[in-house]
Scaffold this motif. Structure first.
Motif, PDB file in Angstrom:
ATOM      1  N   UNK A   1       0.821  -1.212   0.000  1.00 31.42           N
ATOM      2  CA  UNK A   1       0.000   0.000   0.000  1.00 31.42           C
ATOM      3  C   UNK A   1       0.859   1.267   0.000  1.00 31.42           C
ATOM      4  N   UNK A   2       1.899   1.275   0.814  1.00 37.52           N
ATOM      5  CA  UNK A   2       2.789   2.444   0.864  1.00 37.52           C
ATOM      6  C   UNK A   2       3.498   2.622  -0.472  1.00 37.52           C
ATOM      7  N   UNK A   3       3.937   1.515  -1.067  1.00 35.36           N
ATOM      8  CA  UNK A   3       4.565   1.603  -2.389  1.00 35.36           C
ATOM      9  C   UNK A   3       3.573   2.133  -3.417  1.00 35.36           C
ATOM     10  N   UNK A   4       2.304   1.758  -3.299  1.00 32.41           N
ATOM     11  CA  UNK A   4       1.284   2.271  -4.207  1.00 32.41           C
ATOM     12  C   UNK A   4       1.077   3.763  -4.057  1.00 32.41           C
ATOM     13  N   UNK A   5       1.069   4.248  -2.823  1.00 32.91           N
ATOM     14  CA  UNK A   5       0.892   5.680  -2.594  1.00 32.91           C
ATOM     15  C   UNK A   5       2.106   6.460  -3.104  1.00 32.91           C
ATOM     16  N   UNK A   6       3.302   5.971  -2.806  1.00 32.53           N
ATOM     17  CA  UNK A   6       4.511   6.647  -3.290  1.00 32.53           C
ATOM     18  C   UNK A   6       4.578   6.578  -4.811  1.00 32.53           C
ATOM     19  N   UNK A   7       4.166   5.440  -5.369  1.00 35.21           N
ATOM     20  CA  UNK A   7       4.112   5.319  -6.828  1.00 35.21           C
ATOM     21  C   UNK A   7       3.115   6.293  -7.433  1.00 35.21           C
ATOM     22  N   UNK A   8       1.986   6.499  -6.755  1.00 32.76           N
ATOM     23  CA  UNK A   8       1.016   7.478  -7.229  1.00 32.76           C
ATOM     24  C   UNK A   8       1.564   8.892  -7.188  1.00 32.76           C
ATOM     25  N   UNK A   9       2.292   9.215  -6.116  1.00 34.95           N
ATOM     26  CA  UNK A   9       2.911  10.545  -6.038  1.00 34.95           C
ATOM     27  C   UNK A   9       3.940  10.754  -7.144  1.00 34.95           C
ATOM     28  N   UNK A  10       4.769   9.738  -7.377  1.00 32.61           N
ATOM     29  CA  UNK A  10       5.795   9.884  -8.417  1.00 32.61           C
ATOM     30  C   UNK A  10       5.160   9.985  -9.793  1.00 32.61           C
ATOM     31  N   UNK A  11       4.093   9.224 -10.033  1.00 29.13           N
ATOM     32  CA  UNK A  11       3.399   9.316 -11.320  1.00 29.13           C
ATOM     33  C   UNK A  11       2.760  10.695 -11.502  1.00 29.13           C
ATOM     34  N   UNK A  12       2.182  11.221 -10.432  1.00 29.93           N
ATOM     35  CA  UNK A  12       1.521  12.522 -10.539  1.00 29.93           C
ATOM     36  C   UNK A  12       2.516  13.632 -10.843  1.00 29.93           C
ATOM     37  N   UNK A  13       3.610  13.680 -10.099  1.00 26.24           N
ATOM     38  CA  UNK A  13       4.588  14.746 -10.326  1.00 26.24           C
ATOM     39  C   UNK A  13       5.294  14.599 -11.672  1.00 26.24           C
ATOM     40  N   UNK A  14       5.683  13.382 -12.014  1.00 27.80           N
ATOM     41  CA  UNK A  14       6.355  13.173 -13.295  1.00 27.80           C
ATOM     42  C   UNK A  14       5.384  13.404 -14.452  1.00 27.80           C
ATOM     43  N   UNK A  15       4.122  13.035 -14.271  1.00 31.51           N
ATOM     44  CA  UNK A  15       3.128  13.271 -15.316  1.00 31.51           C
ATOM     45  C   UNK A  15       2.878  14.753 -15.537  1.00 31.51           C
ATOM     46  N   UNK A  16       2.836  15.505 -14.449  1.00 33.92           N
ATOM     47  CA  UNK A  16       2.662  16.952 -14.573  1.00 33.92           C
ATOM     48  C   UNK A  16       3.866  17.579 -15.255  1.00 33.92           C
ATOM     49  N   UNK A  17       5.049  17.126 -14.878  1.00 36.21           N
ATOM     50  CA  UNK A  17       6.275  17.637 -15.488  1.00 36.21           C
ATOM     51  C   UNK A  17       6.335  17.243 -16.964  1.00 36.21           C
ATOM     52  N   UNK A  18       5.851  16.065 -17.280  1.00 40.29           N
ATOM     53  CA  UNK A  18       5.873  15.582 -18.657  1.00 40.29           C
ATOM     54  C   UNK A  18       4.918  16.367 -19.545  1.00 40.29           C
ATOM     55  N   UNK A  19       3.880  16.946 -18.967  1.00 33.29           N
ATOM     56  CA  UNK A  19       2.908  17.706 -19.750  1.00 33.29           C
ATOM     57  C   UNK A  19       3.403  19.100 -20.126  1.00 33.29           C
ATOM     58  N   UNK A  20       4.510  19.538 -19.513  1.00 30.69           N
ATOM     59  CA  UNK A  20       5.042  20.863 -19.813  1.00 30.69           C
ATOM     60  C   UNK A  20       5.977  20.740 -21.016  1.00 30.69           C
ATOM     61  N   UNK A  21       5.394  20.556 -22.183  1.00 31.00           N
ATOM     62  CA  UNK A  21       6.155  20.392 -23.418  1.00 31.00           C
ATOM     63  C   UNK A  21       5.235  20.668 -24.598  1.00 31.00           C
ATOM     64  N   UNK A  22       5.811  20.652 -25.784  1.00 30.46           N
ATOM     65  CA  UNK A  22       4.979  20.824 -26.980  1.00 30.46           C
ATOM     66  C   UNK A  22       4.829  19.510 -27.746  1.00 30.46           C
ATOM     67  N   UNK A  23       5.543  18.480 -27.322  1.00 26.71           N
ATOM     68  CA  UNK A  23       5.454  17.179 -27.989  1.00 26.71           C
ATOM     69  C   UNK A  23       4.145  16.490 -27.576  1.00 26.71           C
ATOM     70  N   UNK A  24       3.281  16.155 -28.533  1.00 25.95           N
ATOM     71  CA  UNK A  24       1.984  15.569 -28.165  1.00 25.95           C
ATOM     72  C   UNK A  24       2.107  14.190 -27.499  1.00 25.95           C
ATOM     73  N   UNK A  25       3.109  13.403 -27.859  1.00 25.53           N
ATOM     74  CA  UNK A  25       3.275  12.095 -27.221  1.00 25.53           C
ATOM     75  C   UNK A  25       3.674  12.239 -25.753  1.00 25.53           C
ATOM     76  N   UNK A  26       4.507  13.237 -25.456  1.00 25.45           N
ATOM     77  CA  UNK A  26       4.866  13.492 -24.062  1.00 25.45           C
ATOM     78  C   UNK A  26       3.651  13.951 -23.259  1.00 25.45           C
ATOM     79  N   UNK A  27       2.826  14.778 -23.870  1.00 23.85           N
ATOM     80  CA  UNK A  27       1.621  15.241 -23.187  1.00 23.85           C
ATOM     81  C   UNK A  27       0.686  14.062 -22.930  1.00 23.85           C
ATOM     82  N   UNK A  28       0.513  13.189 -23.918  1.00 27.30           N
ATOM     83  CA  UNK A  28      -0.352  12.020 -23.750  1.00 27.30           C
ATOM     84  C   UNK A  28       0.196  11.098 -22.662  1.00 27.30           C
TER      85      UNK A  28
END
Length: 173
Positions: free
Chosen positions: A33-60
């Motif tokens: 469960x803790x790994x799932x929560x930490x994994x969710x945090x890492x996905x959220x922050x990395x996903x937000x960072x990944x959306x700051x681009x003009x490449x449509x595949x990175x945004x997706x």
């Protein structure tokens, strides 16, 4: 009892049944469960960072990673999603899944953004979510046996092989 209360009771996991079904200890369940929560945090922050681009595949890939974070929070820590009324029902249903099903689901969720856009952000962002799936997969394999039981099984198998061998030798003579 209203129909909504009946649905909630039907969706609520039985703690005694879930702990005996999957064979996970309490500390391993909390580790997952803790790994799932930490994994969710890492996905959220990395996903937000990944959306700051003009490449449509990175945004997706970034949007998919944020969706992964939401699903991980919903399944592993429903108290983080108190503003969603169906969070407890989804968590109860996710608790009923077998560990190998959770492993396949979490690993598949984490691999898709990496296939979509192979960058360091997607790799590192999904690594802990993938590790959560690996932890559930390892629990699906079961406990490791002790040396005494392995020696006993080996001794029994050796004894059976000797009996078969002596039976065939006696049959020839």
């Amino acid at each position: 009892m209203s129909s909504q209360d009946e649905q909630f009771q039907a969706g609520a996991p039985d703690p005694a049944a879930s702990s005996t079904d999957d064979g996970m200890t309490w500390w391993y369940r909390w580790l997952c469960r803790i790994a799932g929560v930490i994994g969710g945090l890492s996905c959220a922050f990395a996903g937000l960072w990944n959306c700051v681009t003009i490449n449509p595949l990175n945004i997706a890939a970034g949007v998919w990673m944020m969706l992964n974070a939401f699903v991980l929070f919903l399944c592993e820590a429903p108290f983080c999603c108190q503003f969603i009324e169906f969070a407890n029902a989804v968590s109860a249903r996710a608790d009923k899944l077998r560990p190998w099903q959770k492993a396949a689901f979490y690993c598949g969720m984490a691999v898709f953004p990496v296939v979509l856009s192979l960058t360091l952000t997607t790799l590192f962002g999904n690594a802990i979510a993938f590790a959560t799936g690996v932890l559930y997969g390892m629990s699906a394999l079961g406990k490791k046996g002790d040396a005494i039981s392995y020696a006993r099984i080996h001794q029994q198998q050796k004894q059976m092989d000797e009996e078969k061998l002596t039976g065939t030798l006696e049959g020839q003579g």
